[in-house]
Design an enzyme around this catalytic site. Structure first.
Site, PDB file in Angstrom:
ATOM      1  N   ASP A 272      -2.903   2.699  -6.101  1.00  0.00           N
ATOM      2  CA  ASP A 272      -1.860   2.727  -5.061  1.00  0.00           C
ATOM      3  C   ASP A 272      -1.727   1.429  -4.279  1.00  0.00           C
ATOM      4  O   ASP A 272      -1.144   1.424  -3.208  1.00  0.00           O
ATOM      5  CB  ASP A 272      -2.123   3.890  -4.097  1.00  0.00           C
ATOM      6  N   GLU A 273      -2.275   0.338  -4.783  1.00  0.00           N
ATOM      7  CA  GLU A 273      -2.287  -0.908  -4.022  1.00  0.00           C
ATOM      8  C   GLU A 273      -2.078  -2.120  -4.899  1.00  0.00           C
ATOM      9  O   GLU A 273      -2.646  -2.185  -5.990  1.00  0.00           O
ATOM     10  CB  GLU A 273      -3.679  -1.087  -3.409  1.00  0.00           C
TER      11      GLU A 273
ATOM     12  N   ASP B 182       0.858  -1.167   0.000  1.00  0.00           N
ATOM     13  CA  ASP B 182       0.000   0.000   0.000  1.00  0.00           C
ATOM     14  C   ASP B 182       0.903   1.229   0.000  1.00  0.00           C
ATOM     15  O   ASP B 182       1.735   1.373   0.896  1.00  0.00           O
ATOM     16  CB  ASP B 182      -0.816  -0.064   1.305  1.00  0.00           C
TER      17      ASP B 182
END
Length: 425
Positions: free
Chosen positions: A147-148, A14
DNA sequence: TCTGGGGTCCTAGGACCC
DNA sequence: TCTGGGGTCCTAGGACCC
């Protein structure tokens, strides 16, 4: 004899305060200050005008390209009412600001916080960069958004060392060198636990969770920490006096299935015991494709017919473009609208052929629109296409050729004028 | 001071067919 | 006249996630 299988080591990565961190690379002078990213692009011009009117002594010519203290929004309640925070830096989070929070609420919590406009293109660029670093090191990666990601460490050389810590450090370092950004990583026997683990040590953290850690590190956590338990399920569990994952694990499977449905109930039980065998999926096909927009002010189907019609047409064109750019055709076309009371309705219609044609979308979506109540004012309109198939070789043919089919004519005849259509009224 | 935009998956009822 | 079970597709809504 084949060697025994390696224990599954799954990582969840993350990025730390992703959008805000990307902005800080561009504006290093904002480091350490409370900064929030939010608002939406199509309202920027309106924003400048309104700021200028509310605070005539300030020169707003540079806005909204540069940061604006949230305090300035306090005179702009009607404008700011529709803006939400996308990301906040850690200093801003200290004040209780979080994503999805309304701009005005954030301004109250921390008036000195600086607001930056969102720049999705830039975030996507950085997203591609950090993901490229990961796949160079560990090829089995599942995209979970900008973003992950999940990463399967199991078969990666060194992926088992220190439970995955060595590899996690290597990836963190690689991403920092390539992008200047930090991230947090959790490594566990499965995705469910890895996702929770990645939150343990934010920012810049690494957490290793092993099978035996379940009762000590997972069970004390609130149920809400499980990815898949949202506000509704949390409230329902709380009503049954179940607050922690450990308490959930004590609930009989039968009872959960009776109260939450067979599927969700069984899943709740498994999740609370840390069981999850979902694989890390490196490729998937989209199921739906859509565009939607919330208006600056609520619009009425009759009084604002032209405005609404233009927005509707543009949404259809955008969806058509998206389909063509990504190489898909769809045959179920739908609309979504949200009334001024925030209630949403949807309507869908399947047609007899696959299309990515804006005019076809407009016709069918227009038919859908006729099936909803248009007396109330609307705050949002959306257009959606599902039942997607890859267009493949069809791409080389003109859209008219692809769309040519007997049913096409039927549909055209069935669907005359629509809201905002020149031919209607 | 109300609440963005883009998705996924599940459920449930009705139509329709065998 | 009353009354079967599948199975699949379509539609609407809702929970949840990033």
């Amino acid at each position: 004899m084949s060697p025994p299988p390696l224990p599954r080591r799954i990582a969840h990565l993350d990025m730390d305060a992703f959008y805000a961190s990307v902005e800080l690379l561009r504006y290093p002078q904002l480091a350490g200050l409370p900064v929030v990213i939010g608002g939406s692009r199509h309202r920027e011009e309106a924003l400048v005008e309104r700021l200028q009117a509310a605070y005539p002594d300030v020169d707003w010519s540079a806005a909204p390209k540069s940061e604006i203290p949230l305090a300035f929004f306090q005179k702009l309640e009607h404008y700011a009412g529709r803006g939400v925070i996308t990301t906040a830096t850690y200093p801003a989070r200290q004040f209780g600001i979080g994503s999805a929070m309304g701009l005005m609420k954030a301004a109250k919590l921390c008036p000195q916080a600086l607001l930056l406009p969102v720049d999705f293109d830039r975030y996507r660029q950085f997203s591609r960069q950090f993901k490229a670093v990961i796949t160079e090191i560990a090829p089995v990666m599942e995209d979970r958004g900008v973003d992950e990601v999940y990463i399967d460490f199991t078969e990666v050389p060194g992926g088992q060392r220190e439970g995955g810590r060595t590899l996690a450090r290597l990836i963190q370092r690689g991403i920092l060198e390539a992008t200047g950004l930090t991230c947090s990583i959790g490594v566990a026997p499965n995705k469910l636990l890895a996702k929770m683990a990645s939150e343990f040590n934010k920012p810049q953290g690494i957490s290793i969770v092993l099978e035996d850690d379940l009762s000590t590190r997972i069970w004390p956590l609130p149920c809400r920490k499980i990815n898949g338990i949202g506000p509704k399920a949390e409230a329902k569990l709380a009503a049954a006096n179940i607050h922690t994952i450990g308490e959930l694990a004590q609930a009989p499977r039968d009872w959960l299935m009776a109260h939450f449905g067979n599927s969700y109930g069984a899943w709740l039980h498994d999740a609370s015991h840390g069981r999850d065998d979902r694989p890390v999926v490196t490729h998937s096909e989209p199921v739906t494709l859509s565009r939607e927009t919330t208006f600056e002010r609520d619009l009425h189907a009759v009084q604002d017919r032209e405005t609404l019609g233009a927005i509707f047409t543009r949404l259809c064109e955008q969806v058509a473009q998206d389909l063509q750019r990504k190489g898909y055709l769809g045959r179920t076309i739908g609309i979504k609208l949200r009334y001024d009371n925030f209630k949403s309705v949807t309507r869908d219609q399947s047609i007899g052929f696959y299309t990515a044609d804006a005019a076809t979308l407009r016709r069918v979506a227009g038919q859908c629109l006729k099936r909803v109540d248009l007396h109330r004012r609307l705050r949002l309109l959306g257009v959606r296409v599902s039942s997607l198939v890859p267009s493949d070789g069809l791409n080389s043919k003109p859209w008219s050729a692809i769309n040519a089919s007997p049913t096409d004519h039927q549909v055209q005849e069935e669907l005359p004028g629509l809201l905002g259509d020149e031919s209607s009224d």
